[in-house]
Design a protein around this motif. Sequence first.
Motif, short mmCIF file in Angstrom:
data_model
loop_
_atom_site.label_atom_id
_atom_site.label_comp_id
_atom_site.label_asym_id
_atom_site.label_seq_id
_atom_site.Cartn_x
_atom_site.Cartn_y
_atom_site.Cartn_z
N VAL A 142 0.98 -1.08 -0.19
CA VAL A 142 -0.01 0.00 -0.05
C VAL A 142 0.89 1.12 -0.03
O VAL A 142 2.06 1.22 0.61
CB VAL A 142 -0.76 -0.02 1.17
N SER A 143 0.61 2.35 -0.76
CA SER A 143 1.49 3.30 -0.93
C SER A 143 1.06 4.25 0.43
O SER A 143 0.29 4.99 0.44
CB SER A 143 1.42 4.30 -2.13
N ARG A 144 1.96 3.96 1.63
CA ARG A 144 1.86 4.59 2.59
C ARG A 144 3.12 5.20 3.11
O ARG A 144 3.80 4.62 3.03
CB ARG A 144 1.10 3.62 3.68
N LYS A 145 3.13 6.31 3.70
CA LYS A 145 4.37 6.87 4.07
C LYS A 145 4.75 6.58 5.49
O LYS A 145 4.06 7.06 6.45
CB LYS A 145 4.19 8.56 3.92
N LEU A 146 5.95 5.58 5.42
CA LEU A 146 6.18 5.44 6.99
C LEU A 146 7.04 6.53 7.43
O LEU A 146 7.38 7.29 6.84
CB LEU A 146 6.98 4.00 6.82
N CYS A 147 7.04 6.38 8.86
CA CYS A 147 7.48 7.49 9.65
C CYS A 147 8.60 7.09 10.69
O CYS A 147 8.54 7.56 11.61
CB CYS A 147 6.60 8.41 10.02
N LEU A 148 9.38 5.89 10.19
CA LEU A 148 10.17 5.15 11.48
C LEU A 148 11.33 5.70 11.64
O LEU A 148 11.78 5.59 12.82
CB LEU A 148 10.38 3.50 10.95
N ALA A 149 12.03 6.08 10.51
CA ALA A 149 13.48 6.64 10.51
C ALA A 149 13.46 8.14 10.92
O ALA A 149 14.67 8.58 11.41
CB ALA A 149 14.27 6.53 9.23
N GLN A 150 12.29 8.66 11.03
CA GLN A 150 12.14 10.24 11.28
C GLN A 150 13.16 10.78 10.45
O GLN A 150 13.63 11.93 10.67
CB GLN A 150 12.69 10.40 12.88
N ASP A 151 13.38 10.41 9.15
CA ASP A 151 14.21 11.15 8.12
C ASP A 151 13.42 10.98 6.93
O ASP A 151 13.36 9.80 6.54
CB ASP A 151 15.62 10.51 8.46
N PRO A 152 13.12 12.11 6.06
CA PRO A 152 12.19 11.92 4.87
C PRO A 152 13.03 10.87 3.77
O PRO A 152 12.22 10.12 3.35
CB PRO A 152 12.40 13.39 4.31
N GLU A 153 14.46 10.96 3.54
CA GLU A 153 14.75 10.09 2.56
C GLU A 153 14.84 8.71 3.13
O GLU A 153 14.58 7.71 2.23
CB GLU A 153 16.21 10.45 2.18
N ALA A 154 15.04 8.52 4.24
CA ALA A 154 15.44 7.01 4.98
C ALA A 154 13.80 6.42 4.97
O ALA A 154 13.77 5.37 4.63
CB ALA A 154 15.90 7.04 6.19
N ASP A 155 12.74 7.32 5.14
CA ASP A 155 11.49 6.76 5.45
C ASP A 155 11.12 6.43 4.10
O ASP A 155 10.02 5.66 3.76
CB ASP A 155 10.76 7.83 6.21
N LYS A 156 11.42 7.22 2.95
CA LYS A 156 11.01 7.04 1.76
C LYS A 156 11.02 5.78 1.33
O LYS A 156 10.66 5.03 0.67
CB LYS A 156 11.24 8.05 0.50
N LEU A 157 12.70 5.55 1.36
CA LEU A 157 13.28 3.94 1.09
C LEU A 157 12.64 2.90 1.85
O LEU A 157 12.07 1.75 1.07
CB LEU A 157 14.71 3.87 1.40
N GLN A 190 17.62 -3.28 17.18
CA GLN A 190 17.94 -3.93 18.59
C GLN A 190 19.14 -3.24 18.95
O GLN A 190 20.24 -2.93 18.54
CB GLN A 190 18.29 -5.58 18.52
N GLN A 191 19.34 -3.20 20.41
CA GLN A 191 20.34 -2.27 21.33
C GLN A 191 20.74 -0.99 20.24
O GLN A 191 22.13 -0.82 20.37
CB GLN A 191 21.47 -3.26 21.36
N TYR A 192 19.73 -0.32 19.87
CA TYR A 192 20.40 0.81 19.23
C TYR A 192 18.87 1.83 19.13
O TYR A 192 17.86 1.03 18.93
CB TYR A 192 20.68 0.30 17.51
N PRO A 193 19.16 2.94 19.00
CA PRO A 193 17.69 3.88 19.16
C PRO A 193 17.07 3.35 17.63
O PRO A 193 17.44 3.44 16.79
CB PRO A 193 18.27 5.13 18.95
N LEU A 194 15.50 3.27 17.73
CA LEU A 194 14.89 2.60 16.92
C LEU A 194 14.90 3.48 15.44
O LEU A 194 15.21 2.98 14.40
CB LEU A 194 13.49 2.55 17.21
N GLU A 195 14.94 4.89 15.63
CA GLU A 195 14.93 5.47 14.41
C GLU A 195 16.30 5.38 13.84
O GLU A 195 16.23 5.56 12.46
CB GLU A 195 14.54 6.94 14.69
N HIS A 196 17.20 5.21 14.52
CA HIS A 196 18.76 5.16 13.76
C HIS A 196 18.82 3.81 13.11
O HIS A 196 19.38 3.76 12.00
CB HIS A 196 19.80 5.26 14.86
N ALA A 197 18.11 2.78 13.81
CA ALA A 197 18.32 1.36 13.07
C ALA A 197 17.66 1.55 11.58
O ALA A 197 18.11 0.98 10.79
CB ALA A 197 17.50 0.49 14.16
#
Length: 194
Positions: free
Chosen positions: A2-17, A33-40
């Motif tokens: 589904v074309s849905r914009k994810l917002c997990l990385a909290q970074d537009p380019e990373a979330d687009k990928l 895991q063992q790392y901040p979620l958005e950085h992962a």
Amino acid sequence: MVSRKLCLAQDPEADKLLSTDNFALLTGMLLDQQYPLEHAFRGPRKIADRMDGFDIHRIAEADPQAFEDLCATPPAIHRYGRSMARRTQELARYVVEHYDGNTEAIWTEGNPDGKEVLRRLKDLPGYGDQKARIFLALLGKQLGVEPKGWEKAAGAYSEKGSRRSAADIVDQQSLLEVRAFKKEMKAAAKAAGK
């Protein structure tokens, strides 16, 4: 997907990928895991930038030492850049070997029910029970992938309105709420003497 914009990385380019490449999303979840979620979840974008694109076959076939170097170069894809590079390559090889490189087949091939999708996710290198349930909930809650019985298979992670995992992150505020929930759970476990 589904074309849905994810917002997990909290970074537009990373979330687009993550929104457009199923293997990137699977890899981001692996790195969580063992790392901040958005950085992962920014890890796949770092790989894409360094490999001139994010291609499951190129990742699977890359020279292991060169791929480790690529992933460990600051800013690394993870606190444990080299070991996560190996896990990412194992994951890519597995998906290429078992699903011909088509990540989506994990949840679509043969019209599987939620229990079967969960089993397939748990079979992935680096995916344990909890990670598999969270990913299944992410598919259902944010991507409209809802195989029969997915909510039961995902367990508590499928609860509507919950703030317990990556499956619930849709913006900066929900990221903070998930982080607070995890902190609360850790404190409760510690208090219980676990």
